[in-house]
Motif scaffolding. Structure first.
Motif, short mmCIF file in Angstrom:
data_model
loop_
_atom_site.label_atom_id
_atom_site.label_comp_id
_atom_site.label_asym_id
_atom_site.label_seq_id
_atom_site.Cartn_x
_atom_site.Cartn_y
_atom_site.Cartn_z
N VAL A 18 0.83 -1.20 0.00
CA VAL A 18 0.00 0.00 0.00
C VAL A 18 0.86 1.25 0.00
N MET A 19 1.99 1.20 0.69
CA MET A 19 2.87 2.37 0.77
C MET A 19 3.47 2.76 -0.57
N VAL A 20 3.45 1.85 -1.55
CA VAL A 20 3.99 2.18 -2.87
C VAL A 20 3.19 3.30 -3.51
N ARG A 21 1.86 3.18 -3.51
CA ARG A 21 1.03 4.22 -4.10
C ARG A 21 1.10 5.52 -3.30
N VAL A 22 1.02 5.40 -1.99
CA VAL A 22 1.04 6.60 -1.14
C VAL A 22 2.38 7.31 -1.25
N GLY A 23 3.47 6.56 -1.17
CA GLY A 23 4.79 7.18 -1.28
C GLY A 23 5.04 7.80 -2.64
N SER A 24 4.55 7.16 -3.70
CA SER A 24 4.72 7.73 -5.04
C SER A 24 3.97 9.05 -5.17
N ALA A 25 2.78 9.12 -4.58
CA ALA A 25 2.03 10.38 -4.61
C ALA A 25 2.77 11.47 -3.85
N PHE A 26 3.40 11.13 -2.73
CA PHE A 26 4.12 12.12 -1.95
C PHE A 26 5.41 12.57 -2.63
N PHE A 71 5.64 -7.53 -9.81
CA PHE A 71 6.34 -6.35 -10.33
C PHE A 71 5.41 -5.45 -11.14
N LEU A 72 4.53 -6.07 -11.93
CA LEU A 72 3.57 -5.28 -12.69
C LEU A 72 2.58 -4.58 -11.77
N ALA A 73 2.15 -5.25 -10.72
CA ALA A 73 1.22 -4.63 -9.77
C ALA A 73 1.88 -3.46 -9.05
N VAL A 74 3.14 -3.62 -8.67
CA VAL A 74 3.86 -2.52 -8.00
C VAL A 74 4.05 -1.35 -8.96
N ALA A 75 4.36 -1.64 -10.23
CA ALA A 75 4.51 -0.56 -11.22
C ALA A 75 3.19 0.17 -11.43
N ALA A 76 2.08 -0.57 -11.44
CA ALA A 76 0.77 0.07 -11.59
C ALA A 76 0.46 0.96 -10.39
N GLU A 77 0.77 0.48 -9.18
CA GLU A 77 0.54 1.29 -7.99
C GLU A 77 1.39 2.56 -8.02
N ALA A 78 2.64 2.44 -8.43
CA ALA A 78 3.52 3.61 -8.49
C ALA A 78 3.03 4.60 -9.54
N MET A 79 2.53 4.10 -10.67
CA MET A 79 2.05 5.01 -11.72
C MET A 79 0.83 5.78 -11.25
N VAL A 80 -0.08 5.14 -10.54
CA VAL A 80 -1.26 5.84 -10.03
C VAL A 80 -0.86 6.90 -9.02
N GLY A 81 0.04 6.57 -8.11
CA GLY A 81 0.48 7.55 -7.12
C GLY A 81 1.19 8.73 -7.75
N LEU A 82 2.07 8.45 -8.72
CA LEU A 82 2.76 9.55 -9.40
C LEU A 82 1.78 10.45 -10.15
N ALA A 83 0.75 9.86 -10.73
CA ALA A 83 -0.25 10.66 -11.46
C ALA A 83 -1.02 11.57 -10.52
N LEU A 84 -1.39 11.07 -9.34
CA LEU A 84 -2.15 11.88 -8.39
C LEU A 84 -1.35 13.09 -7.93
#
Length: 257
Positions: A18-26, A71-84
């Motif tokens: 979960v922290m992958v998406r949140v950290g990417s957004a931050f 790895f694909l799921a982590v990349a998807a989470e990071a892309m969503v966080g970076l977009a936000l």
């Protein structure tokens, strides 16, 4: 299993996922992504918000850590966080565009400083406007709204189906033009007065060719620019609130379908 009958590893893996998406957004979001914010603070905030996500959403992380699907799921989470975070960062680029326009019209385009937030060189006026926009963002609880958007993103784009659609990517690309539009409108009151001053100085140069324009035009541009900034700043502050709301609305459009 520990000696207390608790399986810690699955909960820890779910929290890290979960922290992958949140950290990417931050990383890309304003305020949270500033260089002045220590890395330890970002990690702690990501972990705290990750606990809230796990408490409010049934998150199922990938079963295997070292797998292609993981790895694909982590990349998807990071892309969503970076977009936000990137959408909000686009809105925060408007003061820098306005600073370039105002500084160039005033004749102080060379007055650059190292921005402590980004580590890059930017106009001094742009930094001043960026600080004002950041303060307004915090006063309007924009940081809390961003956290709420991150939580809502798990409902609209749950893990496993977190890839952005072509429509959402198109909206992000089109929103990039808003930075230039907002920067132009933010600099319009001061820029218009400086344009009128340049027209007057140009007519004077045609009427009196022997007049030293550098001795007259530069002090006049500085004086008119400072006075016009002081007069137009209340209206600029009102439009900065519009910029904050537009950035948050664009972020909300990504997580609400």
């Amino acid at each position: 299993m520990l000696g207390f009958g608790l399986a810690i590893e699955p909960q820890l893996w779910a929290l890290l996922f979960v922290m992958v998406r949140v950290g990417s957004a931050f990383i890309t979001a304003p305020v949270f992504g500033n260089m002045s914010v220590p890395l330890q603070v970002r990690v702690a905030l990501s972990g705290a918000i990750g606990v809230l996500v796990l408490a409010s959403h049934p998150i199922q992380p990938p079963a295997q850590i070292f797998a292609v699907a993981t790895f694909l799921a982590v990349a998807a989470e990071a892309m969503v966080g970076l977009a936000l975070g990137f959408v909000l960062q686009i809105a925060f680029a408007a003061p820098l565009v306005a600073g370039e326009i105002i500084g160039g019209s005033m004749g102080i385009g060379f007055a650059n400083m190292i921005d402590p937030n980004s580590g890059r060189s930017s106009p001094a006026i742009g930094q001043f406007l960026s600080i004002m926009l950041t303060l307004l963002f915090l006063s309007l609880d924009g940081h809390l709204v961003l956290v709420d958007m991150i939580l809502k993103s798990y409902t609209a784009m749950p893990p496993g189906a977190a890839w952005l659609t072509t429509t959402q990517m198109r909206d992000i690309a089109f929103f990039g033009g808003y930075a230039f539009l907002a920067g132009l409108l933010l600099a319009l009151p001061v820029g218009f007065l400086l344009l009128c001053l340049n027209l007057i100085v140009g007519m004077l140069s045609r009427a009196a060719p022997a007049l030293n324009l550098f001795a007259v035009g530069l002090p006049a541009s500085l004086g008119v620019g400072i006075v016009s900034l002081a007069i137009a700043f209340p209206a600029m502050g009102d439009y900065m609130q519009v910029i904050v709301r537009e950035g948050l609305a664009a972020t909300q459009a990504l997580v609400i379908r």
